[in-house]
Design an enzyme around this catalytic site. Sequence first.
Site, mmCIF file in Angstrom:
data_model
loop_
_atom_site.group_PDB
_atom_site.id
_atom_site.type_symbol
_atom_site.label_atom_id
_atom_site.label_comp_id
_atom_site.label_asym_id
_atom_site.label_seq_id
_atom_site.Cartn_x
_atom_site.Cartn_y
_atom_site.Cartn_z
ATOM 1 N N ASP A 94 0.819 -1.217 0.000
ATOM 2 C CA ASP A 94 0.000 0.000 0.000
ATOM 3 C C ASP A 94 0.852 1.266 0.000
ATOM 4 O OD1 ASP A 94 0.938 -0.508 2.551
ATOM 5 O OD2 ASP A 94 -1.033 -0.758 3.453
ATOM 6 N N HIS A 139 -7.228 -4.993 10.280
ATOM 7 C CA HIS A 139 -7.136 -4.748 8.835
ATOM 8 C C HIS A 139 -5.801 -5.230 8.280
ATOM 9 C CE1 HIS A 139 -5.364 -0.562 9.778
ATOM 10 N NE2 HIS A 139 -4.437 -1.143 9.052
ATOM 11 N N ASP A 157 -7.424 -2.994 14.405
ATOM 12 C CA ASP A 157 -8.801 -3.400 14.060
ATOM 13 C C ASP A 157 -8.822 -4.586 13.093
ATOM 14 O OD1 ASP A 157 -7.888 -2.235 11.762
ATOM 15 O OD2 ASP A 157 -9.396 -0.642 11.666
HETATM 16 C C1 GLP Z 1 -0.835 0.378 8.424
HETATM 17 C C2 GLP Z 1 -0.392 -0.444 7.214
HETATM 18 C C3 GLP Z 1 -0.573 -1.925 7.456
HETATM 19 C C4 GLP Z 1 0.093 -2.317 8.762
HETATM 20 C C5 GLP Z 1 -0.537 -1.521 9.889
HETATM 21 C C6 GLP Z 1 0.021 -1.877 11.261
HETATM 22 O O1 GLP Z 1 -2.198 0.457 8.515
HETATM 23 N N1 GLP Z 1 -1.139 -0.072 6.051
HETATM 24 O O2 GLP Z 1 -0.026 -2.656 6.382
HETATM 25 O O3 GLP Z 1 -0.056 -3.696 8.981
HETATM 26 O O4 GLP Z 1 -0.286 -0.134 9.637
HETATM 27 O O5 GLP Z 1 1.223 -1.258 11.490
HETATM 28 P P1 GLP Z 1 2.154 -1.618 12.721
HETATM 29 O O6 GLP Z 1 2.897 -2.828 12.296
HETATM 30 O O7 GLP Z 1 3.033 -0.431 12.883
HETATM 31 O O8 GLP Z 1 1.281 -1.866 13.885
#
Ligand code: GLP
Length: 271
Positions: free
Chosen positions: A72, A143, A141
């Site tokens: 992304d 995602h 959440d």
């Molecule tokens: C963002 C990214 C995700 C990632 C999430 C969690 O939303 N788009 O791909 O998994 O952050 O990030 P972290 O690993 O810092 O908790």
Amino acid sequence: MRILIHENYQQLAKWTAYYMANKIREFNPTPEKPFVLGLPTGSSPIGVYTELIELVKQDRLTFQNVITFNMDEYVGIPENHPQSYHYFMDKHLFNYIDIPRENINILNGNAADLEKECEEYEKKIERAGGIHLFLGGIGPDGHIAFNEPGSSLKSKTRIKTLTYDTILANSRFFDNDIKKVPRTALTVGVDTVMKAQEVLIIINGYNKARALQKVVEEGINHMWTVSVLQLHPKGMIICDEDATLELKVGTVKYFKDIEKEELRNSPKLIE
Ligand code: GLP
């Protein structure tokens, strides 16, 4: 799906990096037959990237014939912005490994036609022969990439509006100012990830405990998009003890027991 519960993040990171390195080495990629890797950003994969860099430095792994597709990118911030995912990937991985620049694919959040950019990305993945291994993390959440709650589990690469929860979670990277966090992003779809031959999801830390519980002990649900991993023939969750806080004791014992051999041995590279 397999669930590997590591004692702590360091062990999780090393195990995951060695697992990925072994997959690449086993495949024996060539320019005609490259290994295609899907990659995430976020804090969860940073330790894995550090271990992969170390393996490259030691000449035990090469990315010469690896093609990568990132999950992304934010819409509307320059690529050289310290919070852009282009910048993140260079800083945490690409600047330190031997991957040819032309093998790196990241969505362009500044494309004139964002819809076309997303359609082209899907086609590029197809042209590369599909993704062999997709590494991912999750938001609190549940995602995956930026597939926020309610995303179609059959979704493809597209533009998404970020939820308040995600904007809030990610504001820590934008001077804790939610006004600075982009409101939209380009993201691969849930189905784009699920079409990979193998999917590894890192879930670590207390703030992911609720999501891990939903994904492992409850049904497939578009409100916790990563729960669709239950349908993947080669899906794996790699978590740490902290993330298991909301799981039943029995669930934790069960998965620890069936993976005890894997967890007992420190990770090794296959020769
Ligand atoms: C963002 C990214 C995700 C990632 C999430 C969690 O939303 N788009 O791909 O998994 O952050 O990030 P972290 O690993 O810092 O908790």
